[in-house]
Design a protein around this motif. Structure first.
Motif, PDB file in Angstrom:
ATOM      1  N   ALA A  12      -3.161  26.421  17.959  1.00 38.96           N
ATOM      2  CA  ALA A  12      -4.186  25.401  18.072  1.00 38.96           C
ATOM      3  C   ALA A  12      -3.507  24.256  18.692  1.00 38.96           C
ATOM      4  N   ALA A  13      -2.380  23.931  18.744  1.00 43.69           N
ATOM      5  CA  ALA A  13      -1.606  22.710  19.315  1.00 43.69           C
ATOM      6  C   ALA A  13      -1.752  23.087  20.813  1.00 43.69           C
ATOM      7  N   ASP A  14      -1.616  24.280  21.305  1.00 44.17           N
ATOM      8  CA  ASP A  14      -1.614  24.828  22.693  1.00 44.17           C
ATOM      9  C   ASP A  14      -3.198  24.627  23.177  1.00 44.17           C
ATOM     10  N   ASP A  15      -3.958  24.794  22.367  1.00 40.86           N
ATOM     11  CA  ASP A  15      -5.195  24.781  22.847  1.00 40.86           C
ATOM     12  C   ASP A  15      -5.776  25.468  24.125  1.00 40.86           C
ATOM     13  N   GLY A  16      -5.044  26.457  24.561  1.00 40.16           N
ATOM     14  CA  GLY A  16      -5.330  27.491  25.828  1.00 40.16           C
ATOM     15  C   GLY A  16      -4.581  26.947  26.911  1.00 40.16           C
ATOM     16  N   LYS A  17      -3.525  25.810  27.053  1.00 39.97           N
ATOM     17  CA  LYS A  17      -2.928  25.342  28.019  1.00 39.97           C
ATOM     18  C   LYS A  17      -2.166  26.495  28.627  1.00 39.97           C
ATOM     19  N   ALA A  18      -1.424  26.923  27.928  1.00 44.46           N
ATOM     20  CA  ALA A  18      -0.507  27.777  28.779  1.00 44.46           C
ATOM     21  C   ALA A  18      -1.021  28.862  29.475  1.00 44.46           C
ATOM     22  N   TRP A  19      -2.102  29.629  29.200  1.00 46.09           N
ATOM     23  CA  TRP A  19      -2.553  30.802  29.703  1.00 46.09           C
ATOM     24  C   TRP A  19      -4.069  30.309  30.396  1.00 46.09           C
ATOM     25  N   GLY A  20      -4.708  29.352  30.166  1.00 48.65           N
ATOM     26  CA  GLY A  20      -5.946  28.914  30.458  1.00 48.65           C
ATOM     27  C   GLY A  20      -7.313  29.413  29.824  1.00 48.65           C
ATOM     28  N   VAL A  21      -6.627  30.053  28.735  1.00 46.69           N
ATOM     29  CA  VAL A  21      -7.517  30.642  27.631  1.00 46.69           C
ATOM     30  C   VAL A  21      -6.753  30.326  26.173  1.00 46.69           C
TER      31      VAL A  21
END
Length: 107
Positions: free
Chosen positions: A43-52
């Motif tokens: 939830a903290a990443d919110d898809g930023k690392a992989w774009g999804v």
């Protein structure tokens, strides 16, 4: 492409080292804490690392016995509840790998 990745990346199978079943899978409390921490990080990443988003159901599987601990219940067939987690045996026709798979009504 993103839509397909979102559908494919949901159920993550983490193959544990092949050791005796009683020692390979974490107890319900430890597994519940791992699943809770994974959800917080996702939830903290919110898809930023992989774009999804990679948030979704998780299975921890012992490849030798195919016994697993799951973060949520099955959709088609109920799994055995063990405190905050669910347990069962992965059918032989479902691959054990670090990838998304479809099984028991979920991906």
């Amino acid at each position: 492409m993103r839509g397909r990745l979102r559908r494919c990346i949901g159920l993550l199978l983490l193959a544990l080292p092949s050791v005796a079943s009683a020692q390979a899978l974490p107890d319900a409390s430890a597994a519940g804490a791992v699943f809770q921490r994974m959800q917080q990080l996702c939830a903290a990443d919110d898809g930023k690392a992989w774009g999804v988003s990679l948030c979704g159901p998780v299975l921890l599987v012992d490849p030798a016995s195919r016994q697993f601990v799951a973060s949520i219940d099955g959709a088609d067939t109920a799994l055995e509840r063990d405190g905050p987690v669910f347990r069962g045996r992965l059918p032989d026709n479902v691959p054990v790998a670090n990838t998304a798979v479809g099984w028991n009504g979920r991906t």
